[in-house]
Every structure is written in C-alpha cells, then in structure tokens.
Design a protein around this motif. Structure first.
Motif, PDB file in Angstrom:
ATOM      1  N   ASP A   1       0.874  -1.170   0.000  1.00 45.21           N
ATOM      2  CA  ASP A   1       0.000   0.000   0.000  1.00 45.21           C
ATOM      3  C   ASP A   1       0.912   1.220   0.000  1.00 45.21           C
ATOM      4  O   ASP A   1       1.657   1.451   0.946  1.00 45.21           O
TER       5      ASP A   1
ATOM      6  N   GLY B   1      -0.870   6.603  -1.855  1.00 47.01           N
ATOM      7  CA  GLY B   1      -1.920   7.069  -0.950  1.00 47.01           C
ATOM      8  C   GLY B   1      -2.289   8.543  -0.981  1.00 47.01           C
ATOM      9  O   GLY B   1      -2.557   9.121   0.064  1.00 47.01           O
TER      10      GLY B   1
ATOM     11  N   ASN C   1      -4.480  11.940  -1.304  1.00 50.10           N
ATOM     12  CA  ASN C   1      -5.877  12.263  -1.105  1.00 50.10           C
ATOM     13  C   ASN C   1      -6.396  12.978  -2.336  1.00 50.10           C
ATOM     14  O   ASN C   1      -5.857  13.991  -2.752  1.00 50.10           O
TER      15      ASN C   1
ATOM     16  N   HIS D   1       4.065  13.141  -1.092  1.00 46.43           N
ATOM     17  CA  HIS D   1       3.627  12.031  -1.944  1.00 46.43           C
ATOM     18  C   HIS D   1       4.747  11.485  -2.816  1.00 46.43           C
ATOM     19  O   HIS D   1       4.632  10.410  -3.376  1.00 46.43           O
TER      20      HIS D   1
ATOM     21  N   HIS E   1      -4.254   2.938  -2.920  1.00 42.56           N
ATOM     22  CA  HIS E   1      -5.111   3.299  -1.784  1.00 42.56           C
ATOM     23  C   HIS E   1      -5.387   4.808  -1.708  1.00 42.56           C
ATOM     24  O   HIS E   1      -4.996   5.508  -0.761  1.00 42.56           O
TER      25      HIS E   1
ATOM     26  N   GLY F   1      -6.977   8.285  -1.031  1.00 39.87           N
ATOM     27  CA  GLY F   1      -7.815   8.844   0.027  1.00 39.87           C
ATOM     28  C   GLY F   1      -8.995   9.545  -0.619  1.00 39.87           C
ATOM     29  O   GLY F   1      -8.923  10.711  -0.963  1.00 39.87           O
TER      30      GLY F   1
ATOM     31  N   TYR G   1     -10.860   6.928   9.901  1.00 40.83           N
ATOM     32  CA  TYR G   1      -9.742   6.488   9.069  1.00 40.83           C
ATOM     33  C   TYR G   1      -9.315   5.077   9.487  1.00 40.83           C
ATOM     34  O   TYR G   1      -8.971   4.232   8.651  1.00 40.83           O
TER      35      TYR G   1
ATOM     36  N   ASP H   1      -9.400   1.575   7.215  1.00 38.60           N
ATOM     37  CA  ASP H   1      -8.214   0.725   7.070  1.00 38.60           C
ATOM     38  C   ASP H   1      -8.500  -0.714   7.496  1.00 38.60           C
ATOM     39  O   ASP H   1      -8.008  -1.657   6.877  1.00 38.60           O
TER      40      ASP H   1
ATOM     41  N   TYR I   1       2.784  -1.268   4.430  1.00 45.06           N
ATOM     42  CA  TYR I   1       2.260   0.094   4.315  1.00 45.06           C
ATOM     43  C   TYR I   1       3.420   1.071   4.264  1.00 45.06           C
ATOM     44  O   TYR I   1       4.171   1.183   5.233  1.00 45.06           O
TER      45      TYR I   1
ATOM     46  N   VAL J   1       4.140   4.572   4.433  1.00 45.85           N
ATOM     47  CA  VAL J   1       3.430   5.790   4.837  1.00 45.85           C
ATOM     48  C   VAL J   1       4.348   6.635   5.735  1.00 45.85           C
ATOM     49  O   VAL J   1       5.238   6.099   6.406  1.00 45.85           O
TER      50      VAL J   1
ATOM     51  N   GLN K   1       2.402   8.546  10.969  1.00 40.81           N
ATOM     52  CA  GLN K   1       1.146   7.793  11.076  1.00 40.81           C
ATOM     53  C   GLN K   1       1.326   6.447  11.791  1.00 40.81           C
ATOM     54  O   GLN K   1       0.449   5.592  11.761  1.00 40.81           O
TER      55      GLN K   1
ATOM     56  N   PHE L   1      -1.417   3.045  12.567  1.00 43.66           N
ATOM     57  CA  PHE L   1      -1.264   1.673  12.079  1.00 43.66           C
ATOM     58  C   PHE L   1      -1.100   0.676  13.226  1.00 43.66           C
ATOM     59  O   PHE L   1      -1.584  -0.446  13.143  1.00 43.66           O
TER      60      PHE L   1
HETATM   61  N1  ARG Z   1      -4.288   9.057   2.350  1.00 41.86           N
HETATM   62  C1  ARG Z   1      -3.413   8.994   3.484  1.00 41.86           C
HETATM   63  C2  ARG Z   1      -2.738  10.341   3.702  1.00 41.86           C
HETATM   64  O1  ARG Z   1      -2.570  11.107   2.766  1.00 41.86           O
HETATM   65  C3  ARG Z   1      -2.354   7.953   3.336  1.00 41.86           C
HETATM   66  C4  ARG Z   1      -2.874   6.564   3.120  1.00 41.86           C
HETATM   67  C5  ARG Z   1      -1.957   5.521   3.645  1.00 41.86           C
HETATM   68  N2  ARG Z   1      -2.486   4.178   3.538  1.00 41.86           N
HETATM   69  C6  ARG Z   1      -3.430   3.685   4.317  1.00 41.86           C
HETATM   70  N3  ARG Z   1      -3.833   2.447   4.103  1.00 41.86           N
HETATM   71  N4  ARG Z   1      -3.931   4.363   5.311  1.00 41.86           N
HETATM   72  O2  ARG Z   1      -2.355  10.628   4.807  1.00 41.86           O
END
Ligand code: ARG
Length: 582
Positions: free
Chosen positions: A117, A120, A122, A131, A157, A159, A322, A326, A344, A346, A350, A354
């Motif tokens: 993943d 990600g 948004n 990003h 994935h 957002g 959120y 997930d 993941y 990320v 975060q 997780f």
């Molecule tokens: N969309 C999220 C962001 O911009 C990151 C997604 C990461 N992946 C996940 N499965 N939550 O913060």
C-alpha cells in the motif's frame, strides 16, 4: 548460488575436513586489502568452543585451504583472522556468469504474496512533496520484492472517502447551487464530463479547507455532505465520482512521469462495502465498547510502555474513521488476495494509527497471526531550514513544482548538443532520476534535507552522475559492437582496477539482501554508487578499446557487460530509467 555464498559453503566443508565444526561461515570484504580480498573472522569462535589457541586452528584451516585452486593466497593475521584472495580464474568464471545472466548474482527467496500500500494521495488535494516519498520508496520496494521472487500487488489506496471531497463539493454547491447534481428532484442523466477541471481543485480545496477552519457552520455542512457521499446519495455521489476521476487522472500523469505504477487503483471508498460487516463482526466478537457516544475497541496490551489509545471505530456523529476504513481494507485484501504480508509505506508520523489498526486486526482475527502486517514509515523531506520543504512564499510545495525545479537545475549543466524535443525528454528522465535517487539514498526513516544543487550535480553521489556513467558504459559497449569487437568471455584480469570491479560485483547479493531486510533502498543506492565509481576508476585507468592484448580487451568488454547488467538491475529496482544518451 551467488559466489560468496558458495564460497562460504565451501569453506565450511574445508573447516570440517580440518577437524572442526562451525554452524555458519561468513566471509566479509577485507578491511585490509593489502592482506586479502575477503576475510573470515570465525576462528575466535571455534577457539572458544574447542578451548584451543585460535592461531593453531587458523593454521590448520589455512593448510587445507591451500590445497584448493580457488585461492591465490590465504594467510593468517593477528590472533587468527584468515585473509583470502581468490584466484583470478575462479573470479573471472563467476563474472562471466553474470555477463551471461545477472540473475546468478541475486539471491532468490521463497515465494510469498505481498500487498503493498503506497502512494496514498488524497483526491481533491494536489500532490505535494510528501507524496513523492511514499510513491518513490513504495515503488522501489515493490520492484525489489519482485526481484527476489515475491509476488507483489501494489495498491495506491487513494484517500477518496473523507472530508476533503465533502469540502470541495460543499464549496461547489455554494458557488453553483443550480447544478443538477444538487437538485433533489432531478430525474435525468447527469452530465458525462466533470463540470470542473483538475486545476480548479487547486483553488477550491484550499479555499474550502481554510473556510472550514474558521466557520463552524460551514464545517458542519461539509460533514453533512461527506455523510451524504458515504451514503452514496444520488447527485452528490455522481459528482464525487467525476471529481475522483479527474483527480486520479492527474495523479496518474504525475506518477507516470515518476515511473511509478500501480496494479490496483483502489481507494478507501472501495472498502466501504466492508465497513458495516467489519463493525458487526467486531461487535459479535464482543470487542467493542461505548465511549462518550462513540464506538471504540481497546487495543492496549499488557506490556505496553506507552499508552496506546483505543481505536475509534464509529464517531459519535455516526461517521466512520480512518481506522475503520483501514480495517475494512484489510478485510477486503484478506478476502481478495489472502496475502502473506501487507506492507504500508506511509509517513512515519502515522505509526500510531497503524499500530492501533494492526492490533485490532490481530485481536479480532481479521488477520491470522501468521500474516504479517508491516508499517514501513519514512521521514520528511526538509528544506535547508530543517523544516518540511516549502515553496518560496511558505506554501506547501506541490510535487509537480518540485519536479520542475529539479529539471531547471539539471538543465543548467546539460549537454548543449542535445536539443529540441530530445532535450526535453532526456532532461526529464535525468531530473526525475536525480530526484528519485536523492530520495532513496538516505535511510528511509530519517528526515533529509532537499538540496537541489547537490542532488543535480554531475559529480558526487547523485542520480545524474550514476546515469551519466551508465550511459557511457553502454555507449562503450555499442561502440565495441560497431567496431566488430567480441564482448566477453571474462577470462583474465590485468591489474587492481579491473579486479576491483569484479570484487565489487560480488557484493551485489548482500546489498540486495540487506535492503530487503531493512525495507530501505539506501543500501542499494549506496552500493550502486560504489559499483559505478569502481567501474569508473577502471575505465579511467585503462583504454579498453585501444587495448592490444586481444583476449584482455575481450575480457574487459565482458567485465563492462557484467557491470552494466548489474547496474541495469539496480536502476530498475530503484525505478530509475536510463536515458538513450546524455
Ligand atoms: N491518504 C493517506 C494520507 O494522505 C495515506 C494513506 C496511507 N495508507 C493507508 N492504508 N492508510 O495521509
């Protein structure tokens, strides 16, 4: 099997023949190249086990080693370090294997299935520098995992299910209340194309987001619209789909330029159908409890040293969090792919999110214990002030803008003979390579400073230097071909510079293994630089095409080919494309 591995096995056998037993033999590149190419430091351990003087054991092993033609020199240093120099013969034979098939120099692992993943972004928000890291590191990890034989499914994935789109749609409703999307009594078809363009989003989202921060009523309206979307209410949902489309098309264009691609373009919204089943399942398991009107799951564990707060499943206003999307996504992935691992990639900020999600997934049995959920966090790209990278006027730096800046910098020193369309295309490839390499070089979890002059330099540890050297290597090979020269077989070495290239090639499998183990591309980026540098030392010290000894020339070309093969694999893992010329 790779060379060093097979040599370790061989030495293990020799040690046994000498009357000693050791579980694992490890050979490491020598810290004293004057004494040998590799060293074996395990004699101390043998001495301890056998309660003997290490020197005596080392001498006995070395005696036996001398019977093999694999070594041109073995000697004992200090209390019992064994130094090894491989014979040119055995070394060149292996390098010739790499020339024929670089896969011999990559240790393949047992197959497993991984969902990764990454990316990600948004939808609704423009891609920003953050990003880059997720996409770039994730893409490279995917390629690396494939290279060692794993089956990998990459999922972006998106957002697409949260408030940002609620805000955008609310603002559109304020500006264009007459649009059919907002007319509850409308019965006809909705327009086929989106009424706004992606660049409109760049103005609308920041505007709406700022307004929601100071206008409580506006924010409440946005929440309502978000709920309408999540309930797939006609009109709102149709507009949502169109905005997601234009936004993800734009994401795709940018990620294409970065040489980043996904097998799945799922979003949070795709897990929506599993949200309710997951909530019901967790309730049935008796894992949920109420807290101030919200539904939560306790995910603390007895040994916790820091407090892990309960996971928020359903907010007091009925919206899902959120964390819930997930969990629902994990449910979906288990059902669709039944993977051995889910990774993941990320931002490391975060991590707690997780941790909560993973604990809930294991605790509830959504994921069995033998499936590994792994958080692969990365640090921030900072500006020279040590703070997250910003534009000159202090705004968030858009990814496209960052890419353009790097390209302008690269163009300053670009080959003036490459002009027109070619100049555009090649400078883009090179600047993207420079950016990607600079981003992969530091250990992924550390923050790093974006230094554009440094990253786009033609000298030093940069993507530009690596690409330039690679192109030169390839052009040497094609020049040789044009001149009717034969490329290969590697049969001999003439000096330290060519031997050093061969020795560097032996380190490729361990650099790949380490990178896979750490899930960081820094080892490979560093190794690639060393390999290129070692090759360039050889290239600068010898006139390959002008060499009079025909066999040596052939062998050097073979060595070049083997190196080029290795470099190509490594560049491909990093997701960096090699230009035609430079
Ligand atoms: N969309 C999220 C962001 O911009 C990151 C997604 C990461 N992946 C996940 N499965 N939550 O913060």
């Amino acid at each position: 099997m790779d060379f060093i591995k097979s040599q370790e096995e061989k030495l293990k056998g020799i040690i046994k023949e000498s009357g000693y037993e050791i579980e694992k033999v490890t050979l490491v590149p020598s810290s004293r190249p004057d004494l040998g190419q590799y060293q074996f430091n395990g004699v101390m351990e043998l001495a301890k086990i056998n309660k003997m003087n290490p020197r005596i054991i080392a001498d006995a092993i070395v005696e036996k080693m001398k019977e093999s033609s694999d070594y041109s020199d073995v000697n004992v240093a200090g209390p019992g370090f064994i130094n090894i120099t491989f014979s040119d013969d055995v070394l060149s034979r292996y390098i010739d294997e790499i020339r024929k098939d670089v896969n011999v120099n990559i240790e393949k692992q047992d197959k497993k299935k991984i969902v990764i993943d990454y990316g990600g972004p948004n939808v609704a928000k423009a891609l920003h520098v953050g990003h880059l890291r997720s996409a770039n590191i994730g893409e490279a990890l995917k390629r690396l995992a494939r290279e060692v034989n794993f089956e990998v499914i990459g999922d972006i994935h998106l957002g697409d299910w949260g408030r940002p789109l609620g805000l955008v749609i609310l603002e559109l409703k304020k500006r264009y209340p007459d649009w059919v999307y907002f007319n509850e009594n409308y019965e006809g078809d909705y327009p086929e194309t989106c009424p706004i363009e992606n660049k409109d989003l760049e103005e609308i989202y920041p505007y709406a987001s700022a307004k929601a921060k100071e206008d409580e009523e506006y924010l409440e309206e946005a929440r309502l619209i978000t709920t309408k979307l999540q309930q797939k209410e006609k009109g709102y949902y149709d507009l949502w789909k169109q905005i997601v489309k234009i936004s993800s098309d734009e994401v795709k264009r940018t990620y294409d330029k970065l040489n980043v691609s996904f097998d799945l373009w799922y979003g949070e919204s795709d897990a929506d159908e599993y949200v309710q089943p997951v909530i019901n399942y967790l309730k049935e398991k008796g894992l949920t409890s109420e807290s101030q009107g919200a539904l939560v799951i306790d995910v603390s564990l007895p040994g916790d040293t820091t407090e892990i707060p309960p996971l928020l499943l359903v907010k007091s206003n009925g919206a899902v969090s959120y964390e819930t999307t997930d969990l629902a996504t994990i449910w979906q992935r288990m059902k669709d792919f039944n993977p051995d691992e889910i990774w993941y990639v990320v931002d490391k900020r975060q991590e707690l999110h997780f941790e909560q999600v993973f604990r809930a997934a294991y605790k509830s049995g959504i994921v069995p214990e033998n499936v590994k959920l792994e958080f692969i966090g990365f640090g921030t790209m900072n500006g020279k002030d040590g703070k997250p990278f910003k534009t000159r006027d202090g705004g968030v730096m858009r990814l496209a803008e960052l890419m353009e800046t790097v390209r302008e910098e690269t163009l300053k020193k670009f080959n003036p003979n490459i002009t027109g369309k070619e100049r555009d295309e090649i400078s883009e490839l090179v600047s993207v390579g420079a950016l990607k390499y600079a981003d992969l070089l530091p250990n992924r979890s550390t923050d790093y400073i974006f230094d554009i002059e440094k990253f786009s330099d033609f000298n030093g540890k940069t993507g530009v230097y690596i690409l330039y050297s690679t192109v030169r290597m390839r052009s040497l090979l094609s020049k040789a071909k044009e001149a009717g020269e034969e490329i290969g077989s590697v049969t001999k070495f003439a000096n330290e510079t060519d031997r050093n290239v061969a020795l560097k090639l032996l380190e490729m499998p361990s650099s790949i293994n380490e990178a896979m183990y750490d899930k960081s591309l820094s080892e490979i980026s560093e190794y690639l630089y060393q390999l290129i540098n070692t090759y360039n030392n050889f290239y600068n010290a010898n006139k390959v095409l002008g060499e009079e000894d025909v066999e040596l020339k052939k062998s050097w070309l073979g060595l070049t080919k083997a190196t080029y093969n290795a470099v190509s694999v490594l560049l491909n893992i990093l997701g960096i494309e090699e230009p035609e010329k430079m």
